[in-house]
Design a protein around this motif. Structure first.
Motif, PDB file in Angstrom:
ATOM      1  N   LEU A   1       0.835  -1.196   0.000  1.00 49.97           N
ATOM      2  CA  LEU A   1       0.000   0.000   0.000  1.00 49.97           C
ATOM      3  C   LEU A   1       0.874   1.253   0.000  1.00 49.97           C
ATOM      4  O   LEU A   1       0.576   2.230  -0.702  1.00 49.97           O
ATOM      5  CB  LEU A   1      -0.928  -0.019   1.218  1.00 49.97           C
ATOM      6  N   ALA A   2       1.954   1.234   0.778  1.00 46.99           N
ATOM      7  CA  ALA A   2       2.831   2.403   0.826  1.00 46.99           C
ATOM      8  C   ALA A   2       3.459   2.683  -0.534  1.00 46.99           C
ATOM      9  O   ALA A   2       3.522   3.837  -0.979  1.00 46.99           O
ATOM     10  CB  ALA A   2       3.924   2.191   1.876  1.00 46.99           C
ATOM     11  N   ALA A   3       3.909   1.620  -1.223  1.00 46.51           N
ATOM     12  CA  ALA A   3       4.545   1.797  -2.529  1.00 46.51           C
ATOM     13  C   ALA A   3       3.552   2.322  -3.565  1.00 46.51           C
ATOM     14  O   ALA A   3       3.876   3.221  -4.355  1.00 46.51           O
ATOM     15  CB  ALA A   3       5.151   0.481  -2.993  1.00 46.51           C
ATOM     16  N   LEU A   4       2.342   1.781  -3.570  1.00 46.10           N
ATOM     17  CA  LEU A   4       1.348   2.226  -4.554  1.00 46.10           C
ATOM     18  C   LEU A   4       0.809   3.612  -4.212  1.00 46.10           C
ATOM     19  O   LEU A   4       0.498   4.403  -5.116  1.00 46.10           O
ATOM     20  CB  LEU A   4       0.204   1.212  -4.636  1.00 46.10           C
ATOM     21  N   ALA A   5       0.690   3.916  -2.919  1.00 38.77           N
ATOM     22  CA  ALA A   5       0.266   5.265  -2.532  1.00 38.77           C
ATOM     23  C   ALA A   5       1.288   6.290  -3.010  1.00 38.77           C
ATOM     24  O   ALA A   5       0.928   7.382  -3.471  1.00 38.77           O
ATOM     25  CB  ALA A   5       0.085   5.342  -1.020  1.00 38.77           C
ATOM     26  N   ASP A   6       2.573   5.933  -2.916  1.00 38.95           N
ATOM     27  CA  ASP A   6       3.613   6.816  -3.422  1.00 38.95           C
ATOM     28  C   ASP A   6       3.553   6.914  -4.942  1.00 38.95           C
ATOM     29  O   ASP A   6       3.709   7.993  -5.515  1.00 38.95           O
ATOM     30  CB  ASP A   6       4.976   6.304  -2.969  1.00 38.95           C
ATOM     31  N   ARG A   7       3.292   5.784  -5.598  1.00 38.49           N
ATOM     32  CA  ARG A   7       3.208   5.762  -7.071  1.00 38.49           C
ATOM     33  C   ARG A   7       2.088   6.647  -7.580  1.00 38.49           C
ATOM     34  O   ARG A   7       2.238   7.368  -8.583  1.00 38.49           O
ATOM     35  CB  ARG A   7       3.004   4.309  -7.524  1.00 38.49           C
ATOM     36  N   PHE A   8       0.940   6.648  -6.911  1.00 37.30           N
ATOM     37  CA  PHE A   8      -0.207   7.432  -7.361  1.00 37.30           C
ATOM     38  C   PHE A   8      -0.366   8.742  -6.582  1.00 37.30           C
ATOM     39  O   PHE A   8      -1.357   9.448  -6.767  1.00 37.30           O
ATOM     40  CB  PHE A   8      -1.488   6.602  -7.249  1.00 37.30           C
ATOM     41  N   ASP A   9       0.599   9.042  -5.705  1.00 42.39           N
ATOM     42  CA  ASP A   9       0.641  10.316  -4.993  1.00 42.39           C
ATOM     43  C   ASP A   9      -0.670  10.607  -4.264  1.00 42.39           C
ATOM     44  O   ASP A   9      -1.301  11.655  -4.443  1.00 42.39           O
ATOM     45  CB  ASP A   9       0.954  11.448  -5.984  1.00 42.39           C
TER      46      ASP A   9
ATOM     47  N   ASP B   1      -5.358   4.152   6.408  1.00 42.91           N
ATOM     48  CA  ASP B   1      -5.049   3.140   5.394  1.00 42.91           C
ATOM     49  C   ASP B   1      -6.239   2.919   4.469  1.00 42.91           C
ATOM     50  O   ASP B   1      -6.075   2.729   3.252  1.00 42.91           O
ATOM     51  CB  ASP B   1      -4.639   1.823   6.054  1.00 42.91           C
ATOM     52  N   ALA B   2      -7.458   2.947   5.019  1.00 40.49           N
ATOM     53  CA  ALA B   2      -8.652   2.804   4.177  1.00 40.49           C
ATOM     54  C   ALA B   2      -8.792   4.009   3.245  1.00 40.49           C
ATOM     55  O   ALA B   2      -9.176   3.859   2.069  1.00 40.49           O
ATOM     56  CB  ALA B   2      -9.897   2.656   5.046  1.00 40.49           C
ATOM     57  N   GLN B   3      -8.484   5.205   3.738  1.00 39.33           N
ATOM     58  CA  GLN B   3      -8.571   6.402   2.900  1.00 39.33           C
ATOM     59  C   GLN B   3      -7.551   6.345   1.762  1.00 39.33           C
ATOM     60  O   GLN B   3      -7.863   6.687   0.615  1.00 39.33           O
ATOM     61  CB  GLN B   3      -8.353   7.651   3.757  1.00 39.33           C
ATOM     62  N   ALA B   4      -6.329   5.907   2.073  1.00 37.55           N
ATOM     63  CA  ALA B   4      -5.316   5.771   1.018  1.00 37.55           C
ATOM     64  C   ALA B   4      -5.735   4.710   0.002  1.00 37.55           C
ATOM     65  O   ALA B   4      -5.543   4.877  -1.213  1.00 37.55           O
ATOM     66  CB  ALA B   4      -3.966   5.419   1.641  1.00 37.55           C
ATOM     67  N   THR B   5      -6.316   3.611   0.487  1.00 35.99           N
ATOM     68  CA  THR B   5      -6.771   2.561  -0.418  1.00 35.99           C
ATOM     69  C   THR B   5      -7.914   3.054  -1.299  1.00 35.99           C
ATOM     70  O   THR B   5      -8.012   2.679  -2.479  1.00 35.99           O
ATOM     71  CB  THR B   5      -7.212   1.317   0.381  1.00 35.99           C
ATOM     72  N   ALA B   6      -8.795   3.896  -0.759  1.00 36.88           N
ATOM     73  CA  ALA B   6      -9.889   4.450  -1.553  1.00 36.88           C
ATOM     74  C   ALA B   6      -9.349   5.314  -2.690  1.00 36.88           C
ATOM     75  O   ALA B   6      -9.835   5.250  -3.831  1.00 36.88           O
ATOM     76  CB  ALA B   6     -10.828   5.253  -0.656  1.00 36.88           C
TER      77      ALA B   6
END
Length: 516
Positions: A212-220, A232-237
């Motif tokens: 999740l951390a890597a993809l959150a960084d990828r999609f900013d 974490d749920a907000q970042a996943t959304a």
């Protein structure tokens, strides 16, 4: 029928329906899957099937005699659909044994956030220190927050009929279903989208991690994941909304299209899952064999059925195991009294059968051993061929020389030996009898320095006895000693040494699972 048996039976019926392409099956065919018998009296068959169907929302009586899945709802377009993106913090990794600590969720409707949900839960058991460090949640933070039941019911109402979304959904949905099973005897029937699987399907050229951390960084994403449920749920959304756009470019139009994108590609091994049906729910070893009876792979498990079923239901395995699965014709099982006994049986079988898919199968002699020996006991690492028979005595301790293994690659075992020496203060010098005044490790406080004689030598002998007990009797490995030393290094701003010590501590924990 117990809860676990009911869930296992429901999984078998669900797999039967998947094989039928979703078409209903007669209750007699369903009963054969449940009891694995050629003929079952109709009265018994109907009663067994009905008990399983009533306990699982994925199953439904489609007629008086046929079992199927509930009637399909109208296709939900992605731009109109409701998603409940959720995350759980728990006391551990095992849905059946560990407990939920925190629930966080975001409801997304028509591609926009439409509300959030957050609850802390008192798990009724102490939160392990590792979880406290990861999440920042301690026992005091959840004390008096109430049990999981009311919070679970509130979450179900919040989710409504939305499609459930989670990052690594197998973990979160596993805990959700286990909690629902304990409270209501049923699990969730909602469709599930796993953003890990979705990202893998939509970003095939991506090299690296799908955390999740890597993809959150990828999609900013605007919210940074931090191992707390709601953030974490907000970042996943946010990640979901980005992936939905990519999915629409790939032709996905409905929620069902999205769910299909998340499914792993069909594998030839999936057709052989019947081989795992006879596996016992007990610790032991298993051997994969081809049609000629040749051993392809040897493994061990705390639950043989769960482990072997995972090969045929899950994603792609390591290359050697995947090749073995393509040729496996039968599985042989042998139960053991404990996980440690199973591990010893696995080592013996690998040495005897030399299966090609095991990393140590072709050349098991390359695996390393730990050995405690010498007049002034010393912990060393050797390969099988380097060791004489382990019959020497530890003269000062009145204990036999001991060796344990094979424990894996030499480099890994060297780290374990270094961690044990540092944790207990054992000497690392190679001389048969160390000479006083030559021990730098003793001056630095890393060794008890038996070369000084007297009380120092006695303390070293006692430490060697403790290591002997760990190696022979499977005592608890002393990771706390290393952890305390690491804290002192960090406090002294000696970060590189602390990082090296952290790696030794991790190696010792892994070895502890083998020695336990």
């Amino acid at each position: 029928m117990g809860l676990q048996l009911t869930l296992d039976a429901a999984d078998r019926l669900d797999a039967l329906l998947a094989d039928s392409g979703g078409s209903p099956v007669h209750f007699r065919e369903a009963a054969k899957v449940l009891v694995r018998a050629a003929r079952v009296p109709d009265v018994v068959a109907r009663r067994l099937v009905d008990e399983v169907v009533r306990a699982d929302a994925r199953l439904h009586w489609r007629s008086a005699d046929e079992v199927g899945r509930p009637g399909a709802a109208p296709a939900r377009l992605l731009e109109e659909a409701a998603f409940c993106v959720f995350d759980l913090e728990t006391t551990g990794m095992r849905p059946g044994a560990d407990r939920i600590v925190e629930i966080g969720a975001v409801r997304v409707v028509a591609l926009e956030a439409a509300g959030s949900f957050e609850r802390l839960v008192d798990p009724g058991v102490p939160i392990p220190p590792a979880v406290q460090r990861l999440t920042g949640l301690g026992d005091r933070a959840v004390r008096g927050r109430g049990p999981v039941g009311p919070s679970l019911d509130a979450f179900v109402r919040f989710a409504g009929d939305a499609c459930l979304v989670a990052h690594n959904a197998r973990f979160d949905v596993g805990f959700l279903d286990a909690a629902l099973g304990r409270r209501h005897g049923r699990r969730s029937a909602a469709p599930v989208v796993d953003t890990v699987a979705l990202a893998r399907a939509l970003l095939p050229a991506r090299r690296g991690r799908f955390s999740l951390a890597a993809l959150a960084d990828r999609f900013d994403t605007t919210v940074t994941p931090c191992h707390r449920a709601l953030p974490d749920a907000q970042a996943t959304a946010e990640l979901l909304l980005a992936l939905l756009g990519l999915a629409q470019e790939r032709g996905a139009r409905t929620v069902d299209d999205l769910v299909r994108l998340c499914r792993p590609r069909a594998r030839p091994a999936h057709d052989r899952r019947r081989l795992a049906e006879a596996a016992p729910r007990a610790p032991g070893t298993y051997v994969m064999r081809d049609a000629n009876g040749r051993a392809l792979y040897v493994g061990t498990a705390g639950d043989l059925r769960r482990r072997t079923q995972g090969y045929f239901r899950g994603g792609v395995q390591p290359r050697g195991v995947e090749r073995a699965l393509g040729a496996v014709d039968r599985l042989d099982y042998a139960e053991a009294g404990s996980a440690f006994e199973a591990r010893l049986d696995e080592i013996r079988l690998i040495l005897e059968l030399r299966p090609s898919a095991n990393r140590r199968g072709v050349r098991p002699e390359r695996s390393a051993f730990l050995r405690l020996s010498g007049a002034v006991p010393r912990l060393s690492v050797s390969a099988t061929g380097d060791l004489p028979p382990a019959t020497d005595a530890l003269p000062g301790l009145h204990l036999p020389d001991v060796r344990v293994g094979p424990l894996g690659r030499r480099a890994d075992v060297e780290r374990v030996a270094a961690a044990l020496r540092l944790a207990y203060g054992l000497r690392s010098c190679r001389s048969a009898r160390p000479v006083e005044g030559t021990c730098l490790q003793g001056r630095l406080g890393r060794c008890l320095a038996p070369c000084r004689g007297g009380a120092a030598a006695a303390a070293h002998d006692e430490a060697a006895r403790a290591v002997w007990r760990v190696l022979v009797a499977g005592g608890t490995v002393p990771t706390e000693r290393l952890r305390e030393r690491r804290r002192r290094l960090v406090a002294g701003l000696r970060f590189e040494e602390a990082a090296a010590l952290r790696d030794l501590e991790a190696a010792l924990r892994r070895a502890g699972r083998t020695l336990a």
